[in-house]
Write an enzyme that holds these catalytic residues in place. Structure first.
Site, short mmCIF file in Angstrom:
data_model
loop_
_atom_site.label_atom_id
_atom_site.label_comp_id
_atom_site.label_asym_id
_atom_site.label_seq_id
_atom_site.Cartn_x
_atom_site.Cartn_y
_atom_site.Cartn_z
N ASP A 483 0.65 -1.10 -0.11
CA ASP A 483 -0.06 -0.03 -0.13
C ASP A 483 0.92 1.34 -0.01
O ASP A 483 2.03 1.37 0.19
CB ASP A 483 -0.98 0.08 1.29
CG ASP A 483 -2.13 0.66 0.81
OD1 ASP A 483 -2.28 1.56 0.02
OD2 ASP A 483 -3.12 0.52 1.86
N ASP A 553 -10.64 2.04 -3.24
CA ASP A 553 -10.99 1.89 -1.95
C ASP A 553 -12.68 1.67 -1.91
O ASP A 553 -13.06 1.04 -0.90
CB ASP A 553 -10.81 2.79 -0.99
CG ASP A 553 -9.24 2.58 -0.49
OD1 ASP A 553 -8.61 1.14 -0.96
OD2 ASP A 553 -8.61 3.38 0.19
#
Length: 741
Positions: A483, A553
């Site tokens: 990430d 997301d």
């Protein structure tokens, strides 16, 4: 025409300090030729010819980029360049392949430099070339200094995708500062009806497909974030108004393989010639070369299709499968995974993760991924980043007991990491506050309570590699979710001389690539997902070193339909992770059925992120059935040809996609209805890409066809007559599978 390409590799993968700087290996190379009489070069691949030539002034001119020409067709030599007026010099109105700032240039330069004397003029002329079966390397030189530029060309035979990159070589006796540098400039045929398609977005709203006419002036797509970014993606496609749609018409398209700051400029010169220039973003950019040093660009991949936007994306998808991805030309199919984030967030521990793993295994999940919270003092997003050691309170036995149980359940184990970041509240930052990107004496702006490590530094690079290498060496970890949850600020490098600090923009990404490549070398079975707060780092550069990407997301299944549609224009569904998560969804509180959520996610790489502790027996039964169904169609969905039959864009109430396997023996149809308000007739959906002579049996995954639909019919029937699937209500979905019998 000279050389015909026979090698299976169009060029070597050049890694200099980690920078992927030349065309990636091709599965088979195009025809490559040079006519010395006309001084014309050409590359020919499937459905595409690209040609350029040397004009009488020694400049390199574009001659043809578009549909295929016969191999014995003779292209006229590049015409003599001439000024358009006293205001518009020849180099600003001539379709040049690569043009430096100099000689009165007023269009977007491919290269801009500065000398110690203050001179910022560079005029490049053809010097020589090397022609092989694998491609073309052409050298140019400045008219009065020892500055050289290499232009590199190769083409994939099967898709006609052209790879272009450039190298500037300082052979002077003093430093040379590069202020702007592109991988390529590409020129389109003259026309007044071009339209530019591109992708924009923001966090939780990525992959918005945009279109605008190409008019006088410039369209600038860019990222200044130090990363690829969500605001723009380094991809574009250009069609012609009234001629180009989803299924028909010419499309010129391209993507830059770079994960740092970038810029693509599409402009018309003063006489209307369209051109594309793509490379490093010149905003805040400077790269000083000492005598004998070189700077290489990323690769710009460019293609052409006569079959509309759909044909362009299918070419790009095939190219990614066969050339770009790890394991190409046969990249591994993406396993069904479960991720623990929504169930536990930071409150991970051994007992809770094992309980989730046991539930996930009953669904047929193949990979269990523990998300954030397992390391350091990571109880929230305020602390712990940078300290990549297992939290002993949460995992008193280390990760061994959890991994052993996951493996015993028949699943692989994966882990979330964010290696490029550090929290000020961490052991790493307290020990090395100088390791972050910063301007000395200026504020250090935090994003998500974290700072960005200066990966351009060799000590930081080595620390990140060592931390991850130890983690992988000591644990049976098959997968990392990598990430990156903030962009840069205060982009300084205080340890470097002021005139060299802006090398940060290139050297950071070079070292990122080096770490990823080195981890894969040391741990050959490791797979990696690129995630950056969602889709903030998706590009052909990072895709060469990672196996899948996290596009957003936002896991709302209806929102995802438009995002997945936009994503598919540039990138293949076979790398696009898509999760089934909770309803109502956290983004917008929209409630949808479990089947709807699954069908939305099954159009990509299927994952499950819901809290299984909240599921009932019926949920488990539905999920288990659909996971099994997904595995039966996975090869087709991830590696097949995608046809966007009904677009969800523009407020459409309906959408439909069809994916046809490489052998055309299976096809999978997904169709969705947003809402119905009146008793409207159900439209016929006409399929595409099937074998017209084959006989296909239809079966339902979810939903049902109309009662009079034949159980078996020809490919011609399904394509020319079609199939009707009744959907009524709000947020309805259905899926069909067609198999050759």
């Amino acid at each position: 025409m000279g050389v015909t390409g026979l090698s299976r590799r169009a060029a070597c993968l050049s890694v200099m300090g980690g920078l992927v700087a030349a065309a990636l290996p091709m599965r088979s190379t195009a025809s490559v030729g040079f006519d010395p009489a006309s001084r014309v070069f050409r590359l020919d691949g499937e459905g595409v010819t690209y040609a350029f030539g040397i004009d009488s002034a020694g400049q390199v001119q574009s001659l043809h980029w578009g549909g295929p020409l016969a191999l014995d067709d003779q292209l006229a030599p590049a015409p003599k360049p001439s000024d358009y007026s006293g205001f518009d010099r020849a180099n600003s109105v001539t379709p040049l392949e690569f043009v430096a700032f100099g000689g009165g240039l007023v269009t977007e330069p491919s290269l801009k430099v500065a000398f110690p004397s203050g001179v910022r003029d560079l005029v490049l002329k053809y010097l020589d070339h090397t022609l092989t079966s694998e491609g073309i390397t052409l050298r140019m030189k400045d008219i009065s200094t020892e500055v050289y530029v290499e232009l590199r060309y190769s083409m994939d035979k099967a898709t006609g995708l052209l790879a272009r990159s450039a190298v500037v070589d300082n052979r002077t006796k003093a430093w040379l500062r590069v202020d702007q540098m592109a991988a390529a400039t590409l020129n389109l045929p003259f026309g007044e009806d071009y339209e530019v398609n591109y992708l924009t977005g923001r966090w939780a709203a990525e992959w918005t497909l945009q279109k605008r006419p190409l008019e006088a002036g410039a369209t600038v797509l860019e990222s200044r974030l130090g990363m690829t970014g969500s605001q723009n993606n380094p991809w574009l496609a250009i069609g012609r108004a009234g001629l180009t749609d989803e299924d028909n018409g010419p499309v010129w398209f391209g993507a830059l393989a770079w994960s740092g700051a970038w810029r693509i400029t599409v402009e018309k010169d003063i006489v209307g010639h369209p051109r594309i220039t793509a490379g490093y973003n010149p905003f805040d950019f400077a790269y000083r070369l000492k005598p004998g040093e070189r700077l290489e660009t990323p690769v710009f991949y460019a293609g052409f299709s006569h079959d509309g936007m759909g044909g362009a994306s299918r070419r790009m998808h095939r190219f990614q499968r066969s050339v770009i991805l790890p394991g190409a030309p046969e990249p591994k199919l993406r396993p069904v995974l479960y991720n623990s984030w929504e169930a536990t967030e930071f409150a991970v521990n051994e007992v809770g993760q094992i309980a989730l793993a046991e539930k996930a295994a009953t669904l047929g999940v193949e990979r269990f991924v523990m998300d954030d919270g397992w390391f350091g003092k990571r109880n929230n997003d305020h602390a712990g980043l940078g300290d990549w050691t297992v939290n002993p309170e949460k995992f008193p036995n280390g990760l061994e007991a959890l991994i052993s149980r996951v493996r015993g359940l028949g699943m692989e184990f994966g882990l979330w990491v964010e290696p490029e970041m550090v929290n000020p509240d961490s052991q790493l930052y307290r020990a090395h506050p100088d390791w972050v990107i910063n301007f000395k004496g200026r504020p250090r702006t935090e994003g998500r309570n974290q700072l960005v490590l200066n990966l351009a530094r060799s000590d930081v690079r080595d620390y990140v590699l060592k931390s991850l290498d130890l983690l992988l060496r000591d644990n049976d970890i098959a997968f990392l979710k990598w990430d990156h949850n903030r962009s840069w600020s205060e982009p300084g490098w205080p340890e470097r001389a002021p005139e060299d600090q802006q090398k940060l923009y290139v050297d950071y990404t070079k070292n990122l690539y080096w770490i990823l490549a080195e981890l894969r070398r040391r741990h050959p079975k490791l797979e990696i997902e690129s995630c950056a707060g969602g889709g903030g780092r998706v590009d052909l550069g990072i895709m060469h070193l990672t196996d899948q990407v996290w596009p957003t997301d936002n896991t709302d299944p209806f929102d995802r339909l438009k995002m997945q549609d936009g994503f598919s224009h540039a990138y293949m569904p076979g790398v696009m992770m898509a999760w089934v998560t909770a309803s109502p969804n956290w983004v917008n509180k929209r409630a949808t059925s479990l089947e709807y959520r699954f069908l939305s996610a099954m159009q990509g790489c299927l994952g499950i992120g819901d809290n299984l502790n909240h599921w009932g027996q019926e949920d488990f039964a539905t999920a288990k059935r659909l996971v099994a169904e997904y595995k039966s169609i996975r090869q087709t969905v991830q590696r097949g040809d995608l046809y966007r039959l009904i677009s969800p864009q523009g407020g459409s109430e309906r959408s439909a996609t069809l994916t046809v396997s490489e052998t055309k023996r299976q096809a999978v149809l997904f169709t969705f209805l947003h809402s119905s308000s009146t008793f409207d007739a159900t439209p016929l959906i006409q399929l595409q890409g099937l074998d017209p002579q084959a006989r296909y049996a239809v079966r339902s995954l979810v939903g049902a066809v109309e009662a009079d639909t034949p159980k078996i019919a020809s490919g011609s029937y399904w394509m020319h007559h079609g199939v009707r699937i009744p959907l009524r209500g709000d947020f309805q979905a259905a899926a069909l599978v067609l198999d050759v019998v």
